[in-house]
Structure formats: C-alpha cells, structure tokens
Write an enzyme that holds these catalytic residues in place. Structure first.
Site, PDB file in Angstrom:
ATOM      1  N   LYS A   1       0.834  -1.202   0.000  1.00 28.01           N
ATOM      2  CA  LYS A   1       0.000   0.000   0.000  1.00 28.01           C
ATOM      3  C   LYS A   1       0.871   1.255   0.000  1.00 28.01           C
ATOM      4  O   LYS A   1       1.847   1.338   0.741  1.00 28.01           O
ATOM      5  CB  LYS A   1      -0.888   0.014   1.242  1.00 28.01           C
ATOM      6  CG  LYS A   1      -1.965  -1.025   1.173  1.00 28.01           C
ATOM      7  CD  LYS A   1      -3.155  -0.657   2.015  1.00 28.01           C
ATOM      8  CE  LYS A   1      -2.966  -0.943   3.464  1.00 28.01           C
ATOM      9  NZ  LYS A   1      -4.231  -0.863   4.204  1.00 28.01           N
TER      10      LYS A   1
ATOM     11  N   HIS B   1       0.849   7.764  14.902  1.00 21.74           N
ATOM     12  CA  HIS B   1      -0.042   6.703  14.418  1.00 21.74           C
ATOM     13  C   HIS B   1      -0.163   5.538  15.424  1.00 21.74           C
ATOM     14  O   HIS B   1      -1.261   5.172  15.846  1.00 21.74           O
ATOM     15  CB  HIS B   1       0.491   6.195  13.072  1.00 21.74           C
ATOM     16  CG  HIS B   1      -0.313   5.094  12.470  1.00 21.74           C
ATOM     17  ND1 HIS B   1      -1.544   5.297  11.895  1.00 21.74           N
ATOM     18  CD2 HIS B   1      -0.074   3.760  12.363  1.00 21.74           C
ATOM     19  CE1 HIS B   1      -2.022   4.156  11.457  1.00 21.74           C
ATOM     20  NE2 HIS B   1      -1.154   3.193  11.733  1.00 21.74           N
TER      21      HIS B   1
HETATM   22  N1  NAD Z   1       1.630   1.560   3.801  1.00 24.30           N
HETATM   23  C1  NAD Z   1       1.257   0.921   4.871  1.00 24.30           C
HETATM   24  O1  NAD Z   1       0.794  -0.218   4.811  1.00 24.30           O
HETATM   25  C2  NAD Z   1       1.411   1.589   6.207  1.00 24.30           C
HETATM   26  C3  NAD Z   1       1.290   0.827   7.364  1.00 24.30           C
HETATM   27  C4  NAD Z   1       1.498   1.461   8.590  1.00 24.30           C
HETATM   28  C5  NAD Z   1       1.787   2.816   8.633  1.00 24.30           C
HETATM   29  N2  NAD Z   1       1.870   3.517   7.474  1.00 24.30           N
HETATM   30  C6  NAD Z   1       2.169   4.939   7.489  1.00 24.30           C
HETATM   31  O2  NAD Z   1       3.449   5.165   8.078  1.00 24.30           O
HETATM   32  C7  NAD Z   1       3.485   6.475   8.572  1.00 24.30           C
HETATM   33  C8  NAD Z   1       4.168   6.490   9.902  1.00 24.30           C
HETATM   34  O3  NAD Z   1       5.478   6.004   9.721  1.00 24.30           O
HETATM   35  P1  NAD Z   1       6.609   6.280  10.789  1.00 24.30           P
HETATM   36  O4  NAD Z   1       6.079   5.985  12.115  1.00 24.30           O
HETATM   37  O5  NAD Z   1       7.809   5.619  10.304  1.00 24.30           O
HETATM   38  O6  NAD Z   1       6.733   7.872  10.746  1.00 24.30           O
HETATM   39  P2  NAD Z   1       7.734   8.850   9.964  1.00 24.30           P
HETATM   40  O7  NAD Z   1       7.995   8.393   8.614  1.00 24.30           O
HETATM   41  O8  NAD Z   1       7.182  10.216  10.126  1.00 24.30           O
HETATM   42  O9  NAD Z   1       9.098   8.714  10.798  1.00 24.30           O
HETATM   43  C9  NAD Z   1       9.113   9.104  12.141  1.00 24.30           C
HETATM   44  C10 NAD Z   1      10.301  10.025  12.448  1.00 24.30           C
HETATM   45  O10 NAD Z   1      11.488   9.252  12.498  1.00 24.30           O
HETATM   46  C11 NAD Z   1      12.504   9.896  11.720  1.00 24.30           C
HETATM   47  N3  NAD Z   1      13.433   8.847  11.310  1.00 24.30           N
HETATM   48  C12 NAD Z   1      13.309   7.960  10.301  1.00 24.30           C
HETATM   49  N4  NAD Z   1      14.302   7.049  10.339  1.00 24.30           N
HETATM   50  C13 NAD Z   1      15.079   7.376  11.387  1.00 24.30           C
HETATM   51  C14 NAD Z   1      16.241   6.810  11.962  1.00 24.30           C
HETATM   52  N5  NAD Z   1      16.780   5.669  11.515  1.00 24.30           N
HETATM   53  N6  NAD Z   1      16.796   7.413  13.039  1.00 24.30           N
HETATM   54  C15 NAD Z   1      16.248   8.531  13.554  1.00 24.30           C
HETATM   55  N7  NAD Z   1      15.133   9.094  13.082  1.00 24.30           N
HETATM   56  C16 NAD Z   1      14.562   8.529  12.006  1.00 24.30           C
HETATM   57  C17 NAD Z   1      11.730  10.589  10.629  1.00 24.30           C
HETATM   58  O11 NAD Z   1      12.455  11.643  10.058  1.00 24.30           O
HETATM   59  C18 NAD Z   1      10.518  11.098  11.408  1.00 24.30           C
HETATM   60  O12 NAD Z   1      10.850  12.285  12.063  1.00 24.30           O
HETATM   61  C19 NAD Z   1       2.044   6.968   8.654  1.00 24.30           C
HETATM   62  O13 NAD Z   1       1.845   7.949   7.679  1.00 24.30           O
HETATM   63  C20 NAD Z   1       1.217   5.729   8.349  1.00 24.30           C
HETATM   64  O14 NAD Z   1       0.038   6.037   7.654  1.00 24.30           O
HETATM   65  C21 NAD Z   1       1.693   2.928   6.272  1.00 24.30           C
END
Ligand code: NAD
Length: 575
Positions: free
Chosen positions: A353, A476
């Site tokens: 997705k 989330h």
């Molecule tokens: N496609 C899917 O099936 C699916 C499933 C679950 C969630 N999601 C989506 O994922 C998103 C949330 O993802 P998330 O929680 O990764 O949030 P995000 O992508 O915003 O990352 C969270 C934070 O971590 C930082 N970051 C990333 N890698 C890092 C690292 N190695 N070290 C330090 N900081 C780092 C990013 O810059 C950001 O500030 C939501 O938009 C949600 O809708 C999608």
C-alpha cells in the site's frame, strides 16, 4: 503454479476433492435467486442475500428448508421445496453459471496427476448438468452428491464417501472448500482443506534469508540484511544492485550524517550512479504538494523509466509517499523500499500500500503497488528515538492481542528491554521477525484487500480521528494503542475477553508509556467508525479480541456501546 505444492505434500496426497457451489462454480448468486423464487411461489419470505451468503451458503437444501421452517415458523414440505427450487434453478439459472477461473486453473494443472472428485451437497442431476454445460465432466473421476450419502455438510459423509470409494485414507485427501460448513466437514473427516476464497496465489514473495515466504499473485522480494550498506560485504550488491547502473535516492531527513555517508559510500564503492534528495519527514509532509514536488524533481533529473529505480530509505511517511509517486510517475517506475523506523520495518514498507493524506483524511489518496523489493536492515533502528520505537510497538501489540498470544507474552516479558536495546538483541529481533511473519501471513492472501474483514485493522477503527485530532497530538501507533484499549473494553463488555485479559492488555500498553486515554467524545469516535463503514464497503467489520490471540468480527457497535467503553476507560484508568 508451483504455489500449490507448498500446501500439498505429494508423497502424502492421493486425492483432490472439490466442493462445487462457491468453490468450483460461481453459483451462490444463482442458488439465492432460485430459493428466493421458490419461497415466494410458496407464499413465504426468504432470507436476505447477505444472510444467505453469510449463514447458509454450503448448507444442503434439506438442512436449509428444515432450519428455516423452524426459525420462521414455516411448514414447507422439505422434498417439495427442494424439487421446486431445483426445477427453477435448472430452468432459469443453470445456463448462466460459470466456473471460477482460479479453481479451474488448479483442476487443469492437476488433471492426470491426481484423481479429482466433486463432492457436493447438491443434487446429482443438477451438479452433473452444471459440469456438462461447462465441459468440466471429463476432469473428474467421480461425482458424489447428497443423493449418495445420508448427511450433508458439516457432517463428513460426502468426503468420507469419496475416500472410501477410492480407497484413500482421509488424511491423504485434500479438500477445496469455500464455506464454514465445508471446512467443518473436512475437519470432521480428518482431511486437510484449503479455503479457496483465501487462495489467491500464482507466485511467491520469496526470500528473507529463507525465513519469510508468502503466497500471492503479487510477486516481490523481502530481504532481511543487517548492516546492508556496509562496504565490507557484497551481499546487498550481489542480491539486488548487480544489474542496476543508476538509482534515485530519497533519504529521510531523520537519518544521521553517518547513515547518509554510509549509503552514499555504498553506491560509490559499487560504482552505481545516484542522484539523491533529502525528504523532510513528518506526517504533515505526506501530502499532494510534496507529490508534485517530487515528480517535478524526477522530471528535472531525467530519471530513466525502467533501469533507475527509486530507492526510498526512511520512515513510513517517506516510503508511503515515494511508493505512491513511483506508482504514478510515467504510470509506474520501480521502487525499492528500505524502512528506517520500527513502524516502517514491521508494517508500512512490507506490504504494497502506498498513500498520502488528503482533506484531513489519512491515506485518502494512494495505490496498491508492489515494490521491486523491500530491504529490512534493523541496524537503522539504533538511531531511532524511543518515542518512535514505542510508536511502532503500538502495531506489534495489535498483532499480539488479535493474533498471536506468544508475541503478546514476549512483549510482556521482553518488550521494554527491547526498546532499551533498540531491538538489536536476540529477543528484540525475535519480536521483529514474529511481527513481520504475522503481518505477511495476514497480507499475503489479501494484498488487494478484496476481503475487507482484515484482522490487521484491529486498532484502526477509532484511531483515525484520534490520530488526526489536534487535541491529542498523537503518532499513528500511539493512536492505535488507544483504539486497542477502547476496542478491548468493547470486547470485554461483550464477554469476549475476561477482566484479567483486559487488564493485561492495559498494563502492556501502559508499560511502554503508550497513551491509555482520549479526550475525544463518543460522537467523534462513532464518526470514525462510520467513516470505516464507508472504507469497509457498508459494514463495520470491526475485529475484536476473542481471548488474547484470537478474534471475531462484529458489525453492530452502536454509539451507546462506545459511550459506555469511554466511561469504563475513565474508571479503569482511575483504578
Ligand atoms: N503503507 C502501509 O501499509 C502503512 C502501514 C502502517 C503505517 N503507514 C504509514 O506510516 C506512517 C508512519 O510512519 P513512521 O512511524 O515511520 O513515521 P515517519 O515516517 O514520520 O518517521 C518518524 C520520524 O522518524 C525519523 N526517522 C526515520 N528514520 C530514522 C532513523 N533511523 N533514526 C532517527 N530518526 C529517524 C523521521 O524523520 C521522522 O521524524 C504513517 O503515515 C502511516 O500512515 C503505512
């Protein structure tokens, strides 16, 4: 079609048995119409289409008429009703029914390899006619129907009759079925069975160092490669980049300088050309403006359409947005996903997705698009702040509560130390691997969400408004944790889980410092549920825990139940 071999141990399987209605032939709609016509001719009201599909598909006509006589106070003559229904079915509908393509493919593949049999709760004449009209008779060595046995499904008689006639031990038979009555009949007969509705496969997602495999008509690879970008190892180059001359890198702004240096160094060492941009992460940036910006950049750089994949290295926001752009730019260019957050690692990057938020709604625009591959390198988690790790844990708790008690207990016992160790120790890595396996197991038969009853939607009913609410300011996985608790209270109020199970769920959420309350009103949560009803095509389809590690789906949560759950939540939190 090597996928079926995964389910069949050919040394042990000697007979393939196919149910007819709903498994081999697409007849449920026609049977419904014929029954409906019959009942109205007899001056009675028949059940709704939905009730018929949910409750009576797969039940023999004999059983159906008897049950309805009892439930609706009718006194129809069973034999006469069945005869009339069969007459109507044959006269008006039989010419219109067709076989299911995927079942037919299985039949064609195994015709001549193993004996194939039809075992159906229908009447001999009708089944034979249906097969003959569609030129299918030749594939089957035998056709067994309700006329050959005493009792229909869920009793095992039809399947056992097949085993006896063909002198095969029940445990060496494989049944293809579509209904609960059929599954139960197979269980009662001590036979293996395949739920044809969940059986989509044509090929594999394969490889994760041998530990994760999955079936579906979608095909891509998932690799688990720790220290993937280390220039001391050729593994990632050999497995993935050997044939690739150029890439377009999209890097998460949260990555450290060292991580970015390491990534660049890898492509330098292996002489792979790269252009790169840093994407400013954060949910607020998962929007259409950034989609346009990214497409403009791709255009300006002049990315080659097939041979220069996007390599998206970052959190779920980045992989969702980059995956979406890759899926629409020039109608689709290849994309490699490398998650660097826990949320990405166990969830966002491993499915197909993609999406962006729109009009205050999460993931309102998006696509299903499989990546070229997904590379899981858990060493990226070393730099992830605790809050982001715990955010990902929200999704792991979800899996533990609704699907995997062992995972739940692992979290109870080793979850907090795994956070301290940034999931680098063995138990932490176990938690990651089990979560990914569970997630893939749920996705693999249903990548395109044709089945809208998805247990991975647990925790994703009320969380939508909770996450988007400015009052709460939650990530989330944090919003998912609140939803898990509210949904678990609803489950408790329905006697699906005990008070001690509810307490364990709450304590686990609390242990990680995830939120356990919400300021939102019952009305707002109900609105979220209503939105989900649209998303889930007219039904709530809310998964609730049925004991820890099991689930049921419900369609009848009302606002009073949500109000009560919120009240309980407040009392519960004061205790
Ligand atoms: N496609 C899917 O099936 C699916 C499933 C679950 C969630 N999601 C989506 O994922 C998103 C949330 O993802 P998330 O929680 O990764 O949030 P995000 O992508 O915003 O990352 C969270 C934070 O971590 C930082 N970051 C990333 N890698 C890092 C690292 N190695 N070290 C330090 N900081 C780092 C990013 O810059 C950001 O500030 C939501 O938009 C949600 O809708 C999608």
């Amino acid at each position: 079609m090597e996928y079926l071999e995964k389910f069949i141990d050919f040394n042990k399987t000697e007979l393939l048995i196919f149910d007819c209605d709903g498994t081999l032939m697409d007849t449920v709609w026609a049977h419904y119409k014929a029954w409906n016509d019959t009942y109205s001719l007899l001056g009675c009201v028949f059940v709704s289409n939905q009730e018929f599909v949910d409750t009576y598909a797969g039940t023999s006509g004999d059983e159906l008429v008897k049950v309805l006589n009892h439930q609706l106070n009718y006194c129809l003559d069973v034999k006469k009703a069945i005869a009339l229904k069969d007459e109507i079915f044959v006269k008006n509908y039989i010419n219109k029914v067709k076989p299911f393509e995927k079942t037919l493919n299985i039949i064609k593949k195994y015709y001549g390899v193993l004996p194939l049999i039809v075992a159906s709760g229908g009447e001999t004449e009708v089944i034979r006619k249906m097969l003959a009209i569609n030129n299918l008779t030749k594939y089957f060595v035998d056709i067994i129907t309700i006329n050959d046995v005493k009792l229909g499904k869920p009793e095992p008689d039809l399947f056992l009759e097949a085993a006896i006639r063909h002198k095969v031990a029940p445990e060496n038979c494989l049944v293809f079925e579509d209904s609960e009555a059929g599954f139960q009949a197979a269980r009662n007969a001590n036979m293996k069975f395949i739920d044809i509705d969940k059986f989509e496969g044509k090929s594999f997602i394969n490889e994760i160092n041998g530990s994760i495999k999955s079936d579906s008509f979608i095909e891509y690879k998932i690799y688990e490669l720790r220290n993937a970008f280390s220039t001391h190892s050729n593994i990632m180059f050999d497995k993935i980049f050997k044939e690739i001359n150029a890439v377009f890198l999209i890097l998460d702004s949260g990555l450290s300088k060292e991580q970015i240096y390491m990534i660049n160094n890898f492509f330098d060492k292996f002489k792979i050309k790269y252009n790169s941009i840093i994407f400013e992460s954060g949910e607020e940036n998962k929007n259409i403006t950034n989609v346009i910006k990214l497409i403009t950049i791709l255009d300006d750089f002049g990315v080659q359409r097939r041979s220069q994949p996007i390599v998206a290295i970052g959190g779920g926001v980045l992989t969702d947005l980059a995956g979406f752009v890759a899926s629409i730019y020039r109608r689709g260019i290849p994309c490699i996903k490398i998650p660097t957050t826990l949320m990405g690692y166990i969830d966002a990057s491993i499915g197909i997705k993609t999406g962006i938020n729109f009009n205050q709604n999460k993931n309102r625009i998006g696509s299903f698009a499989s990546p070229l591959c997904c590379i899981l390198d858990s060493t990226f988690l070393r730099t992830l702040p605790d809050r982001e790790l715990i955010n990902g844990v929200g999704e792991i708790i979800k899996l533990g509560v609704i699907k995997n008690k062992y995972l739940f207990e692992l979290l109870e016992n080793h979850g907090v130390t795994s956070i301290t160790d940034k999931f680098q120790n063995l138990l932490g890595r176990d938690i990651l691997n089990i979560s990914i396996n569970d997630m893939i197991e749920e996705l693999k038969y249903n990548f395109l969400e044709l089945d809208l009853e998805r247990i991975v939607d647990f925790g994703h009913t009320f969380s939508l408004v909770i996450e988007m609410s400015d009052d709460e300011n939650l990530l989330h996985g944090e919003a998912v944790a609140v939803d898990i608790l509210i949904s678990s209270i609803i489950a408790f109020n329905r006697n699906l889980i005990s008070i001690s199970e509810l307490s364990r769920i709450k304590e686990l959420i609390k242990k990680f410092g995830l939120p356990i309350s919400t300021k939102l009103s019952a009305n707002k949560l109900y609105n979220s549920l209503q939105e989900r009803v649209l998303h889930r095509d007219g039904y709530q389809r809310v998964p609730l825990p049925n004991g820890i590690g099991n689930h049921v789906f419900v369609n009848d949560i009302n606002i009073d139940e949500i109000s009560l759950a919120l009240k309980n939540l407040n009392t519960f939190n004061r205790e």
